[in-house]
Design a protein around this motif. Sequence first.
Motif, PDB file in Angstrom:
ATOM      1  N   ARG A   1       5.814   2.856  -0.198  1.00 51.59           N
ATOM      2  CA  ARG A   1       5.639   2.282  -0.971  1.00 51.59           C
ATOM      3  C   ARG A   1       5.149   1.223   0.492  1.00 51.59           C
ATOM      4  NH1 ARG A   1       3.873  -0.417  -6.534  1.00 51.59           N
ATOM      5  NH2 ARG A   1       2.855   1.568  -6.854  1.00 51.59           N
ATOM      6  N   GLU A   2       4.528   0.850   0.705  1.00 52.83           N
ATOM      7  CA  GLU A   2       4.869  -0.604   1.936  1.00 52.83           C
ATOM      8  C   GLU A   2       4.190  -1.931   2.275  1.00 52.83           C
ATOM      9  OE1 GLU A   2       4.372   0.160   6.190  1.00 52.83           O
ATOM     10  OE2 GLU A   2       2.085   1.264   4.745  1.00 52.83           O
ATOM     11  N   VAL A   3       5.005  -2.987   2.611  1.00 48.74           N
ATOM     12  CA  VAL A   3       3.803  -3.942   2.374  1.00 48.74           C
ATOM     13  C   VAL A   3       3.283  -4.246   3.589  1.00 48.74           C
ATOM     14  CG1 VAL A   3       5.791  -5.329   3.905  1.00 48.74           C
ATOM     15  CG2 VAL A   3       5.185  -6.746   2.576  1.00 48.74           C
TER      16      VAL A   3
ATOM     17  N   TRP B   1       2.221  -5.908 -11.105  1.00 48.45           N
ATOM     18  CA  TRP B   1       1.847  -5.411 -10.306  1.00 48.45           C
ATOM     19  C   TRP B   1       0.723  -4.492 -10.811  1.00 48.45           C
ATOM     20  CZ3 TRP B   1       3.669  -2.891  -5.604  1.00 48.45           C
ATOM     21  CH2 TRP B   1       4.652  -3.649  -4.903  1.00 48.45           C
ATOM     22  N   GLY B   2      -0.169  -4.116 -10.388  1.00 47.87           N
ATOM     23  CA  GLY B   2      -1.512  -4.239 -10.549  1.00 47.87           C
ATOM     24  C   GLY B   2      -1.902  -2.339 -10.711  1.00 47.87           C
ATOM     25  N   GLN B   3      -2.837  -2.811 -10.983  1.00 44.07           N
ATOM     26  CA  GLN B   3      -2.805  -1.310 -11.031  1.00 44.07           C
ATOM     27  C   GLN B   3      -3.403  -0.355  -9.456  1.00 44.07           C
ATOM     28  OE1 GLN B   3      -5.740  -3.060 -11.534  1.00 44.07           O
ATOM     29  NE2 GLN B   3      -7.186  -2.490 -10.281  1.00 44.07           N
ATOM     30  N   GLY B   4      -4.069  -1.052  -9.032  1.00 46.26           N
ATOM     31  CA  GLY B   4      -4.282  -0.800  -7.110  1.00 46.26           C
ATOM     32  C   GLY B   4      -5.855   0.018  -7.217  1.00 46.26           C
TER      33      GLY B   4
ATOM     34  N   GLY C   1      -5.666   4.030   1.676  1.00 47.13           N
ATOM     35  CA  GLY C   1      -4.242   4.847   0.758  1.00 47.13           C
ATOM     36  C   GLY C   1      -5.035   3.771  -0.388  1.00 47.13           C
ATOM     37  N   VAL C   2      -3.686   3.696  -1.723  1.00 46.89           N
ATOM     38  CA  VAL C   2      -3.752   3.257  -2.053  1.00 46.89           C
ATOM     39  C   VAL C   2      -2.896   1.575  -2.050  1.00 46.89           C
ATOM     40  CG1 VAL C   2      -3.191   2.737  -4.848  1.00 46.89           C
ATOM     41  CG2 VAL C   2      -3.571   5.074  -4.251  1.00 46.89           C
TER      42      VAL C   2
ATOM     43  N   ARG D   1       1.088  -1.304   0.189  1.00 43.97           N
ATOM     44  CA  ARG D   1      -0.304   0.091   0.010  1.00 43.97           C
ATOM     45  C   ARG D   1       1.090   1.322   0.345  1.00 43.97           C
ATOM     46  NH1 ARG D   1      -2.242   0.020   5.950  1.00 43.97           N
ATOM     47  NH2 ARG D   1      -0.685   0.263   7.005  1.00 43.97           N
ATOM     48  N   GLN D   2       0.325   2.630  -0.281  1.00 44.72           N
ATOM     49  CA  GLN D   2       0.786   3.599  -0.121  1.00 44.72           C
ATOM     50  C   GLN D   2      -0.061   4.557   0.078  1.00 44.72           C
ATOM     51  OE1 GLN D   2       2.922   4.075  -4.228  1.00 44.72           O
ATOM     52  NE2 GLN D   2       4.209   5.359  -3.298  1.00 44.72           N
ATOM     53  N   ALA D   3       0.257   5.939   1.109  1.00 49.34           N
ATOM     54  CA  ALA D   3      -0.052   6.836   1.715  1.00 49.34           C
ATOM     55  C   ALA D   3      -0.254   7.869   0.527  1.00 49.34           C
ATOM     56  CB  ALA D   3      -0.683   7.302   2.960  1.00 49.34           C
ATOM     57  N   PRO D   4      -0.753   9.079   0.808  1.00 51.62           N
ATOM     58  CA  PRO D   4       0.251  10.177   0.192  1.00 51.62           C
ATOM     59  C   PRO D   4       0.876  10.811   0.730  1.00 51.62           C
ATOM     60  CG  PRO D   4      -2.214  10.450   0.065  1.00 51.62           C
ATOM     61  CD  PRO D   4      -1.776   9.286   0.980  1.00 51.62           C
TER      62      PRO D   4
END
Length: 129
Positions: free
Chosen positions: A48-50, A119-122, A94-95, A41-44
Amino acid sequence: QVQLVEFGGGQVQAGGSLRLSCAASGRRDYIMRNYIMAWFRQAPGKEREVVAVIARNRDSYSGDSVKGRFTISRDDLRSTVTLQMNNLKPEDTGVYYCAADFSASGTVIRTAAEVYDYWGQGTQVTVSS
């Protein structure tokens, strides 16, 4: 090539639950059971974190911030990987991305984003307080 598509994101209040799914597909010789599957996931404004990883033998890893609340699972016959998220918190916003990495080993778990080839698109997850 492997294609990953995420489903199930949305908006939920704190304490609620969401279930993310990732559908995997690829060329004729693609078999999901040969891949380590993971959610990141990635927050603004953040890296990116696992979130969670599941090995080919279904051993799993969960990040410290989600341990006890999120569960990763895989269905190799249906080529899907699922992330069940319970007791969601605003900091879970997050995404969320599904990722896959080929592995000859059945037990390896990889947590570094840079090693994943696909990777997917999120999908956006928003948790309101």
